[in-house]
Design a protein around this motif. Structure first.
Motif, PDB file in Angstrom:
ATOM      1  N   ARG A  69       0.860  -1.183   0.000  1.00 30.42           N
ATOM      2  CA  ARG A  69       0.000   0.000   0.000  1.00 30.42           C
ATOM      3  C   ARG A  69       0.899   1.237   0.000  1.00 30.42           C
ATOM      4  O   ARG A  69       1.694   1.424   0.913  1.00 30.42           O
ATOM      5  CB  ARG A  69      -0.883   0.019   1.253  1.00 30.42           C
ATOM      6  CG  ARG A  69      -1.896  -1.105   1.324  1.00 30.42           C
ATOM      7  CD  ARG A  69      -3.114  -0.800   0.454  1.00 30.42           C
ATOM      8  NE  ARG A  69      -4.125  -1.819   0.633  1.00 30.42           N
ATOM      9  CZ  ARG A  69      -5.123  -1.735   1.520  1.00 30.42           C
ATOM     10  NH1 ARG A  69      -5.210  -0.661   2.296  1.00 30.42           N
ATOM     11  NH2 ARG A  69      -6.008  -2.693   1.621  1.00 30.42           N
ATOM     12  N   ARG A  70       0.757   2.054  -1.059  1.00 29.56           N
ATOM     13  CA  ARG A  70       1.617   3.223  -1.205  1.00 29.56           C
ATOM     14  C   ARG A  70       0.820   4.500  -0.950  1.00 29.56           C
ATOM     15  O   ARG A  70      -0.385   4.554  -1.186  1.00 29.56           O
ATOM     16  CB  ARG A  70       2.238   3.277  -2.599  1.00 29.56           C
ATOM     17  CG  ARG A  70       3.195   2.125  -2.888  1.00 29.56           C
ATOM     18  CD  ARG A  70       3.826   2.290  -4.274  1.00 29.56           C
ATOM     19  NE  ARG A  70       4.852   1.299  -4.514  1.00 29.56           N
ATOM     20  CZ  ARG A  70       4.594   0.072  -4.999  1.00 29.56           C
ATOM     21  NH1 ARG A  70       3.337  -0.280  -5.286  1.00 29.56           N
ATOM     22  NH2 ARG A  70       5.569  -0.784  -5.198  1.00 29.56           N
ATOM     23  N   PRO A  71       1.510   5.563  -0.492  1.00 25.92           N
ATOM     24  CA  PRO A  71       0.827   6.844  -0.307  1.00 25.92           C
ATOM     25  C   PRO A  71       0.580   7.506  -1.653  1.00 25.92           C
ATOM     26  O   PRO A  71       1.099   7.068  -2.680  1.00 25.92           O
ATOM     27  CB  PRO A  71       1.826   7.641   0.530  1.00 25.92           C
ATOM     28  CG  PRO A  71       3.162   7.095   0.129  1.00 25.92           C
ATOM     29  CD  PRO A  71       2.925   5.627  -0.103  1.00 25.92           C
ATOM     30  N   PRO A  72      -0.200   8.558  -1.659  1.00 27.25           N
ATOM     31  CA  PRO A  72      -0.422   9.289  -2.923  1.00 27.25           C
ATOM     32  C   PRO A  72       0.896   9.782  -3.510  1.00 27.25           C
ATOM     33  O   PRO A  72       1.873  10.026  -2.792  1.00 27.25           O
ATOM     34  CB  PRO A  72      -1.319  10.455  -2.493  1.00 27.25           C
ATOM     35  CG  PRO A  72      -1.985   9.979  -1.237  1.00 27.25           C
ATOM     36  CD  PRO A  72      -0.988   9.101  -0.545  1.00 27.25           C
ATOM     37  N   ILE A  73       0.927   9.931  -4.816  1.00 29.04           N
ATOM     38  CA  ILE A  73       2.147  10.364  -5.498  1.00 29.04           C
ATOM     39  C   ILE A  73       2.536  11.752  -5.024  1.00 29.04           C
ATOM     40  O   ILE A  73       1.696  12.658  -4.919  1.00 29.04           O
ATOM     41  CB  ILE A  73       1.933  10.361  -7.030  1.00 29.04           C
ATOM     42  CG1 ILE A  73       1.635   8.943  -7.514  1.00 29.04           C
ATOM     43  CG2 ILE A  73       3.149  10.932  -7.752  1.00 29.04           C
ATOM     44  CD1 ILE A  73       1.303   8.860  -9.000  1.00 29.04           C
ATOM     45  N   GLY A  74       3.835  11.905  -4.718  1.00 30.92           N
ATOM     46  CA  GLY A  74       4.355  13.190  -4.294  1.00 30.92           C
ATOM     47  C   GLY A  74       4.294  13.420  -2.802  1.00 30.92           C
ATOM     48  O   GLY A  74       4.736  14.473  -2.324  1.00 30.92           O
ATOM     49  N   VAL A  75       3.740  12.467  -2.057  1.00 30.19           N
ATOM     50  CA  VAL A  75       3.631  12.604  -0.599  1.00 30.19           C
ATOM     51  C   VAL A  75       4.616  11.646   0.059  1.00 30.19           C
ATOM     52  O   VAL A  75       4.643  10.451  -0.278  1.00 30.19           O
ATOM     53  CB  VAL A  75       2.194  12.301  -0.114  1.00 30.19           C
ATOM     54  CG1 VAL A  75       2.112  12.439   1.406  1.00 30.19           C
ATOM     55  CG2 VAL A  75       1.199  13.231  -0.790  1.00 30.19           C
ATOM     56  N   ARG A  76       5.412  12.161   1.003  1.00 29.32           N
ATOM     57  CA  ARG A  76       6.421  11.332   1.664  1.00 29.32           C
ATOM     58  C   ARG A  76       5.841  10.719   2.934  1.00 29.32           C
ATOM     59  O   ARG A  76       6.181  11.088   4.049  1.00 29.32           O
ATOM     60  CB  ARG A  76       7.669  12.161   1.974  1.00 29.32           C
ATOM     61  CG  ARG A  76       8.354  12.735   0.756  1.00 29.32           C
ATOM     62  CD  ARG A  76       9.630  13.452   1.105  1.00 29.32           C
ATOM     63  NE  ARG A  76      10.601  12.559   1.714  1.00 29.32           N
ATOM     64  CZ  ARG A  76      11.806  12.940   2.160  1.00 29.32           C
ATOM     65  NH1 ARG A  76      12.150  14.219   2.069  1.00 29.32           N
ATOM     66  NH2 ARG A  76      12.629  12.078   2.689  1.00 29.32           N
TER      67      ARG A  76
END
Length: 324
Positions: A42-49
């Motif tokens: 599960r990855r965070p939204p693109i551009g969010v660290r």
């Protein structure tokens, strides 16, 4: 932790097992590949660290920062101020000694420029002289010697220990042993250009062995502001680190240890350097002229002796097959 992860919308609904770090008993390395399979990510939204959630055969785990970084950070500046280059070298040497942990092999010794000079002189002067190794004394070429005369040493021949019967008897016995074993010889001539230095000496008691008395040749004693230890190069620390020895004792069932009796007296001084280890001696109670003598072996008190004798011991280890 569960409350923190619940603040990330894309991680809601995942079952993260609650574990205390103190309960961890086994660490599984990447050599067990099946334990590190990423079954789902599960990855965070693109551009969010934000952190990733990874499903492994052991359940869900989090990879990455789970808290927000501060918007501003207070900068800091650190510096080290030392007075001389020698102080800097000593500081770096202490750092490497404390930071290097000899688990299997002792780390390479940090060496200054003068340490390299001392090793070069050792390599060029060491030789096997039949039954012992002989090495030269590494010296700093820029320092000159201003040697005392035997006449000025006459007053120093009346040391306080001469009034103590037990100390006097012990010193006389040790001197007789030095002469009978050839550890010191009478001076018959001095080659032109030789560096000559006369050593004062005194008996010293071992702090943990009060009955053990050793003759300390005071190589740090000064005459007109100079001591023989000032011109001798100390050289690098070649002694095997105690921690490395103790750790190696755990590698086998049986540990073996040995001790070299009178370590410094096992290595010869190169004949041309012996004038730097001269002294005077006459039996207490006599009024004979003070004869000049010089040591043929390395002495307790010289700054170079530990390095020189350790170097000879290491050379013996390398050359042992040639002498057996």
């Amino acid at each position: 932790m569960t409350d923190v992860l619940a603040s990330f919308e894309y991680l809601r609904g995942l079952n993260f097992p609650a574990r205390n770090a103190t309960e961890v008993q086994v660490l599984i390395g990447t050599d067990v590949q099946d334990a590190h399979l990423n079954l789902e990510v599960r990855r965070p939204p693109i551009g969010v660290r934000w952190p990733n959630a990874v499903l492994t055969p052991f359940g869900w785990c989090v990879v990455g920062r789970t808290f927000s970084s501060p918007t501003t950070q207070t900068p800091s500046v650190n510096f080290v101020k030392l007075g001389t280059v020698q102080q800097l070298e000593e500081s770096v040497e202490r750092f490497w000694k404390t930071q290097s942990l000899p688990v299997r092999e002792a780390p390479k010794t940090f060496m200054s420029a003068l340490d390299h000079v001392a090793l070069e002189q050792l390599e060029s002067t060491i030789r096997h002289a039949g039954t012992r190794y002989e090495i030269g004394l590494p010296v700093a070429a820029q320092i000159a010697l201003s040697c005392p005369t035997t006449g000025s040493l006459n007053a120093g021949n009346c040391s306080p220990w001469r009034e103590d019967d037990d100390l006097r008897r012990t010193v006389v016995e040790q001197m007789q042993e030095v002469f009978s074993n050839g550890h010191a010889v009478k001076v018959t001539s001095t080659a032109p250009g030789s560096k000559v230095w006369f050593l004062p000496y005194d008996p010293v008691r071992h702090p943990s062995k009060p009955n053990k008395i050793l003759l300390d040749y005071e190589a740090a004693a000064r005459f007109k502001g100079t001591a023989i230890n000032d011109i001798l190069l100390k050289g690098p620390d070649l002694t095997t680190q105690l921690l490395a020895v103790l750790l190696r004792f755990r590698e086998r069932i049986i540990g073996v240890t040995a001790d070299i009796a009178r370590m410094f007296y096992q290595v010869l001084v190169r004949e041309s350097d012996r004038p730097m280890f001269r002294f005077v001696w006459r039996d207490p109670g006599t009024e004979d002229d003070l004869p000049e003598l010089e040591m043929t072996l390395h002495i307790f008190g010289a700054v170079f002796s530990p390095t020189g004798c350790s170097f000879a011991l290491q050379r013996l280890e390398k050359d042992a097959p040639n002498h057996l």
